[in-house]
Write a protein that holds these residues in place. Structure first.
Motif, PDB file in Angstrom:
ATOM      1  N   ASN A 146      -2.524   6.453  -2.989  1.00 27.86           N
ATOM      2  CA  ASN A 146      -2.890   7.191  -4.279  1.00 27.86           C
ATOM      3  C   ASN A 146      -1.412   8.071  -4.405  1.00 27.86           C
ATOM      4  N   ASN A 155       1.756   7.908  -6.738  1.00 27.50           N
ATOM      5  CA  ASN A 155       2.154   8.809  -7.733  1.00 27.50           C
ATOM      6  C   ASN A 155       3.513   9.320  -7.496  1.00 27.50           C
ATOM      7  N   HIS A 182       5.481   8.637 -10.827  1.00 28.14           N
ATOM      8  CA  HIS A 182       5.825   9.980 -11.662  1.00 28.14           C
ATOM      9  C   HIS A 182       7.078  10.856 -11.399  1.00 28.14           C
ATOM     10  N   GLY A 222      -1.216   4.793 -16.473  1.00 27.77           N
ATOM     11  CA  GLY A 222      -2.354   5.082 -15.424  1.00 27.77           C
ATOM     12  C   GLY A 222      -3.805   5.643 -16.065  1.00 27.77           C
ATOM     13  N   GLY A 244      -6.194   8.780  -9.765  1.00 27.07           N
ATOM     14  CA  GLY A 244      -5.747   8.757  -8.574  1.00 27.07           C
ATOM     15  C   GLY A 244      -5.956  10.010  -7.911  1.00 27.07           C
ATOM     16  N   LEU A 245      -5.687  11.091  -8.341  1.00 29.22           N
ATOM     17  CA  LEU A 245      -5.759  12.227  -7.574  1.00 29.22           C
ATOM     18  C   LEU A 245      -7.388  12.838  -7.640  1.00 29.22           C
ATOM     19  N   ALA A 246      -8.195  12.241  -8.552  1.00 28.49           N
ATOM     20  CA  ALA A 246      -9.514  12.334  -8.271  1.00 28.49           C
ATOM     21  C   ALA A 246     -10.050  11.797  -7.123  1.00 28.49           C
ATOM     22  N   VAL A 288       7.581  17.910  -7.032  1.00 24.47           N
ATOM     23  CA  VAL A 288       6.170  18.259  -6.679  1.00 24.47           C
ATOM     24  C   VAL A 288       6.127  17.730  -5.442  1.00 24.47           C
TER      25      VAL A 288
END
Ligand SMILES: Nc1ncnc2c1ncn2[C@@H]1O[C@H](COP(=O)(O)OP(=O)(O)OP(=O)(O)O)[C@@H](O)[C@H]1O
Ligand SMILES: [Mg+2]
Length: 445
Positions: free
Chosen positions: A347, A351, A355, A402, A406-408, A434
């Motif tokens: 994940n 990202n 991104h 998306g 993913g981050l959850a 990032v």
């Protein structure tokens, strides 16, 4: 607001204060009783002295040939004279006195029996048909000094008793609360995903019922969460087949001759079905991430697993360059479930690829201390947005497809295994981009 208080400190201070108060009450009553007894003893000594001296004084006075000035009885040897006496006639004239006697402290009235002034205790007696009077005086300071000595000797042990009582209570309460503290530590050391019953062995009866209620609550919570997760996982799983069938049919339709308008619509339907398929995949991952089973019974080398995942991603059709920096000949053994670790890393890497700035390399590193860092180039995400990204369905870049899960998913795994995840934007030593870093160091046994 009233601050919570330590039971140990409350009991320690309360019991010590109680012992001090009881000791002082006992001390006061002991001093009062001793004072009464002392007074009785001193009084009887005073009366006895008067009765003994009187016959001698009478003989002495009656044997005088001429009545003369008051005679002072000379001391055999210099000595302190706590008891002094005067022998007076009916008119109050002093006929005989002890060598240290000060007539001014004596009452001018000729009293019989016991009497007191502010400084002395007296005993008076008469003889020879009330023509001669003897008054013996004793300074009160003697009695006061004796009472004070008793009070001080009883007060001394208190200086030792206060620290002993406090330390004793503190230690005793700590020993009695041992199991309760172990119970607290067990709850504190649990990860948020662990809802299994807490051991109530050895708990005192006062806490036992609370601990059992907590276990019942945990059980109900676990069952509610499990049914929610299994519903999510089952629904996502059930959606897989119809979505895959629909996609296959759309692809078949796209092969058939049709107008541009129909082709356009078909490709839109295909894209919607693909994002639906991704969503069902992410929902299944989320159900796993929030469930139990994030830790395995065996240890695995996370660096080895990371190499496999990166190889796998490199094989997939992506133009992004991935620069890897892993410790040479080093292992990082951990009980993290390999599947959960793979979902987490995939994940985060997904990202960075999706991104991050196109045609810019991604940097992955894993330190010997267990910190995984993934850095990608791209525009800076403001700090207030950065802190919200791990929430479900929150997305910052709407231009890329998306579901915002993913981050959850990554956050649920990281929390469940007891690691921590943080974000930096811009990435360290860069003007943009990032960095996501996950700290596994707390997992080292
Ligand atoms: N490495 C990254 N670089 C830049 N932006 C990022 C990065 N990781 C996450 N983001 C931002 O955070 C948002 C949330 O990420 P998340 O992974 O939860 O959802 P998603 O990637 O949009 O969708 P999904 O992962 O469910 O397919 C993204 O929409 C993106 O804007
Ligand atoms: Mg994502």
């Amino acid at each position: 607001m009233k601050l919570p208080q330590s039971l140990q400190a409350t009991l320690g201070i309360g019991l010590t204060l109680g012992v001090i108060l009881f000791w002082i009450a006992a001390l006061l009553s002991a001093v009062l009783i001793a004072q009464n007894k002392l007074n009785e003893l001193f009084d009887s000594a005073l009366a006895e002295t008067a009765q003994r001296i009187m016959p001698l004084a009478v003989v002495e006075i009656l044997n005088r040939e001429v009545p003369g000035p008051p005679q002072s009885i000379a001391a055999f040897k210099a000595h302190d004279e706590p008891l002094t006496y005067l022998v007076r006639d009916k008119a109050g004239t002093v006929l005989l006195q002890s060598h240290n006697a000060d007539p001014s402290v004596f009452d001018t009235q000729l009293l019989e029996g016991f009497s007191s002034s502010s400084t002395h205790r007296f005993y008076g007696a008469s003889a020879v048909q009330d023509t001669l009077y003897i008054t013996v005086a004793e300074p009160l300071t003697q009695r006061q000094a004796a009472t004070l000595e008793i009070a001080v000797s009883l007060l001394w042990p208190l200086a030792l008793l206060i620290p002993l009582c406090f330390i004793g209570t503190w230690t005793f309460v700590r020993r009695s609360l041992r199991q309760t503290l172990a119970y607290r530590d067990e709850i504190e050391s649990r990860g948020s995903g662990d809802l299994s019953p807490v051991s109530v062995h050895g708990l005192p009866t006062e806490i036992l019922s609370i601990a059992e209620s907590v276990n019942n609550l945990l059980d109900r919570l676990r069952r509610a969460l499990e049914s929610e997760r299994s519903f999510t996982a089952n629904s996502a799983h059930e959606l897989r087949t119809p979505i895959a069938t629909a996609l296959a049919q759309i692809q078949r339709l796209q092969q058939e001759p049709s107008t541009e308008a129909v082709k356009d619509k078909l490709s839109k339907i295909e894209s919607s079905l693909r994002s639906l398929s991704c969503l069902s995949e992410k929902l299944m991952q989320l159900a796993k991430a929030e469930g139990a089973g994030l830790l395995s019974t065996e240890q695995h080398d996370l660096i080895d697993l990371l190499k496999l995942i990166i190889e796998d991603i490199r094989r997939s059709p992506t133009a992004t360059v991935i620069n890897v920096s892993l410790p040479e000949n080093d292992k990082f053994m951990s009980f993290v479930d390999p599947d959960a670790f793979a979902i987490l890393v995939r994940n985060l890497l997904d990202n960075a690829i999706k991104h991050g700035a196109k045609n810019q390399p991604i940097a992955i590193s894993f330190s010997p201390q267990g910190v995984l860092s993934i850095i990608n180039a791209g525009s800076i995400i403001p700090a207030d947005k950065l802190s919200q990204l791990r929430q479900r369905f929150v997305r910052y870049n709407p231009l890329v497809q998306g579901s915002g899960l993913g981050l959850a998913i990554a956050d649920a795994i990281v929390t469940g295994i007891g690691a921590t995840m943080s974000f930096n934007s811009p990435a360290p030593k860069q003007d943009d981009g990032v960095e996501v870093y996950v700290d596994f160091s707390a997992l080292i046994n």
